[in-house]
Design a protein around this motif. Structure first.
Motif, PDB file in Angstrom:
ATOM      1  N   ILE A 154       0.860  -1.184   0.000  1.00  2.85           N
ATOM      2  CA  ILE A 154       0.000   0.000   0.000  1.00  2.85           C
ATOM      3  C   ILE A 154       0.893   1.230   0.000  1.00  2.85           C
ATOM      4  N   LYS A 157      -3.174   6.327  -0.057  1.00  4.10           N
ATOM      5  CA  LYS A 157      -4.526   6.186   0.491  1.00  4.10           C
ATOM      6  C   LYS A 157      -5.336   7.403   0.068  1.00  4.10           C
ATOM      7  N   ILE A 173     -11.417  -2.148   2.981  1.00  2.00           N
ATOM      8  CA  ILE A 173     -11.722  -0.899   2.289  1.00  2.00           C
ATOM      9  C   ILE A 173     -13.149  -0.477   2.618  1.00  2.00           C
ATOM     10  N   TYR A 179      -7.623   2.921  -2.283  1.00  2.00           N
ATOM     11  CA  TYR A 179      -6.283   2.452  -1.941  1.00  2.00           C
ATOM     12  C   TYR A 179      -5.512   2.171  -3.228  1.00  2.00           C
TER      13      TYR A 179
END
Length: 207
Positions: A154, A157, A173, A179
């Protein structure tokens, strides 16, 4: 031009717009009635990973497909960084960039990019190829997304680059969230790719 039988508007998440073009009728604009036309104007002044949907009658419109992805430029990748012992190449090459819009209601029900199993298409990549997935939750429920056999990095965001990217097996999520993840397959040829933890409701994208 509104070709629906009911009034509508267009509201954007993650895209900087003047308040008068925020798409929340009847507060920031008048509703767009059937047959009427309205032009949204704004400056794409910075990279963004956003999405849009109808706000007026959204409880009916969004579950039945009135949504989409809106991306401006590219969010910087964490190239050259080491995250949890994994070195991201300085010249990392992304072979595929995949938007993945999640929904869970309306006529379609549980869906990926507006399609429900068995109409969902497989994602095919080669071992050791880096690729990106942009998750967008346009649904009414949280969606835990995971890969079969390898983690996801990740790195942003809601379109905002993270100072500390991190690896995760599963990303939960929430509605409205976005994301951005990078992945590098390490499995065997023919392995499944994208899965959902509620596979009893909609099988994963295995074909």
């Amino acid at each position: 031009i509104n070709k629906l039988v009911m009034a509508t508007d267009v509201h954007l998440h993650g895209i900087h717009t003047p308040n008068s073009f925020d798409g929340v009728s009847p507060y920031t604009q008048q509703m767009i009635k059937s047959g009427e036309e309205f032009t949204y104007e704004f400056v794409a002044d910075k990279p963004a990973v956003g999405m849009y949907h109808a706000h007026m009658h959204g409880e009916e419109a969004v579950p039945n497909g009135m949504f989409g992805v809106f991306q401006i430029g590219d969010v910087p990748l964490p190239a050259g960084r080491t995250v949890s012992g994994v070195k991201i190449p300085n010249d990392v090459k992304i072979v595929q960039e995949l938007p993945m819009v999640l929904n869970d209601a309306g006529t379609i029900g549980f869906s990926l990019n507006g399609k429900s199993f068995p109409s969902t298409a497989p994602v095919v990549v080669n071992k050791d190829d880096w690729f990106e997935v942009h998750y967008f939750n346009e649904g009414l429920q949280n969606h835990p997304m995971h890969m079969h056999g390898f983690p996801q990095l990740i790195y942003a965001k809601d379109g905002i680059p993270l100072d500390q990217p991190y690896w995760a097996d599963t990303i939960n999520i929430a509605p409205g969230e976005r994301y951005d993840v990078m992945l590098i397959p390490q499995g065997q040829p023919g392995d499944d790719l994208i899965g959902k933890l509620y596979e009893r409701l909609i099988p994963s994208t295995r074909q």
